[in-house]
Write a protein that holds these residues in place. Structure first.
Motif, PDB file in Angstrom:
ATOM      1  N   ASP A 135       0.830  -1.213   0.000  1.00  0.00           N
ATOM      2  CA  ASP A 135       0.000   0.000   0.000  1.00  0.00           C
ATOM      3  C   ASP A 135       0.862   1.261   0.000  1.00  0.00           C
ATOM      4  O   ASP A 135       0.574   2.234   0.698  1.00  0.00           O
ATOM      5  N   GLY A 136       1.927   1.228  -0.786  1.00  0.00           N
ATOM      6  CA  GLY A 136       2.865   2.345  -0.819  1.00  0.00           C
ATOM      7  C   GLY A 136       2.551   3.367  -1.891  1.00  0.00           C
ATOM      8  O   GLY A 136       1.650   3.192  -2.711  1.00  0.00           O
ATOM      9  N   LYS A 137       3.345   4.424  -1.888  1.00  0.00           N
ATOM     10  CA  LYS A 137       3.133   5.555  -2.786  1.00  0.00           C
ATOM     11  C   LYS A 137       4.015   5.523  -4.030  1.00  0.00           C
ATOM     12  O   LYS A 137       3.795   6.294  -4.958  1.00  0.00           O
ATOM     13  N   LEU A 138       5.029   4.665  -4.049  1.00  0.00           N
ATOM     14  CA  LEU A 138       5.983   4.682  -5.158  1.00  0.00           C
ATOM     15  C   LEU A 138       5.447   3.970  -6.395  1.00  0.00           C
ATOM     16  O   LEU A 138       4.655   3.033  -6.302  1.00  0.00           O
ATOM     17  N   SER A 139       5.931   4.405  -7.549  1.00  0.00           N
ATOM     18  CA  SER A 139       5.617   3.728  -8.808  1.00  0.00           C
ATOM     19  C   SER A 139       6.646   2.621  -9.030  1.00  0.00           C
ATOM     20  O   SER A 139       7.670   2.555  -8.339  1.00  0.00           O
ATOM     21  N   ALA A 140       6.383   1.783 -10.015  1.00  0.00           N
ATOM     22  CA  ALA A 140       7.337   0.733 -10.380  1.00  0.00           C
ATOM     23  C   ALA A 140       8.682   1.356 -10.750  1.00  0.00           C
ATOM     24  O   ALA A 140       9.739   0.871 -10.340  1.00  0.00           O
ATOM     25  N   GLY A 141       8.649   2.439 -11.505  1.00  0.00           N
ATOM     26  CA  GLY A 141       9.877   3.108 -11.922  1.00  0.00           C
ATOM     27  C   GLY A 141      10.668   3.665 -10.749  1.00  0.00           C
ATOM     28  O   GLY A 141      11.902   3.611 -10.736  1.00  0.00           O
ATOM     29  N   GLU A 142       9.965   4.189  -9.753  1.00  0.00           N
ATOM     30  CA  GLU A 142      10.654   4.735  -8.577  1.00  0.00           C
ATOM     31  C   GLU A 142      11.299   3.624  -7.749  1.00  0.00           C
ATOM     32  O   GLU A 142      12.411   3.793  -7.235  1.00  0.00           O
TER      33      GLU A 142
END
Length: 155
Positions: A135-142
């Motif tokens: 349930d995090g805020k990061l994208s796959a790229g990040e």
């Protein structure tokens, strides 16, 4: 070890975890330890695990990037925590078969808990690495950028 990632996630805490691999009959086939570090930014947490074991595992996920010859794999799914007596619906069975949903059983679960899980994992020099968010805020790229930092710092 990285104290602070370029995106601002700072080391919060860490621990040593005892793990084991089991066969289909629940017999332990290998015991090993791993280290787990939590990084935090504004309440959002990324877990970073490192583990070394002898068993051969097929990498999970889709290749999201290759850094210095090391493939990074991206995995994402919905995790549903249900009680031990929960009966899967037809849709649940389809979602489970497709890999879209993973079911975790907990006899103390009084209601269904749903979370979004994503990770970037890779293997380098016989060590398995995993950056994981629930349930995090990061994208796959990040997440991949954080993995790139780890790979580039381990020479």
């Amino acid at each position: 070890m990285i104290d602070t990632f370029e995106n601002g996630y700072c080391f919060k805490d860490g621990n040593i975890v005892k793990n084991s691999f089991k066969d289909d009959n629940a017999n332990v086939i290998e015991k090993f330890k791993s280290v787990s570090f939590d990084y935090q930014k504004n309440g959002d947490v990324v877990s970073f695990e490192q583990q070394k074991f002898n068993s051969k595992l097929t990498p999970a996920g889709d290749i999201i990037a290759t850094i210095n010859g090391t493939n990074m794999y991206y995995v994402h799914y919905i995790n549903k925590v249900v009680s031990d007596d929960y009966e899967l619906t037809e849709q649940d069975k389809k979602d489970q078969a497709s890999g879209k949903v993973v079911f975790s059983y907990d006899d103390s679960a009084s209601q269904i808990e749903v979370s979004q899980v994503q990770s970037v994992n890779w293997n380098k020099d016989g060590i398995q690495y995993d950056l994981l968010q629930i349930d995090g805020k990061l994208s796959a790229g990040e997440l991949a950028d954080m993995a790139r930092e780890v790979i580039n710092n381990r020479r």
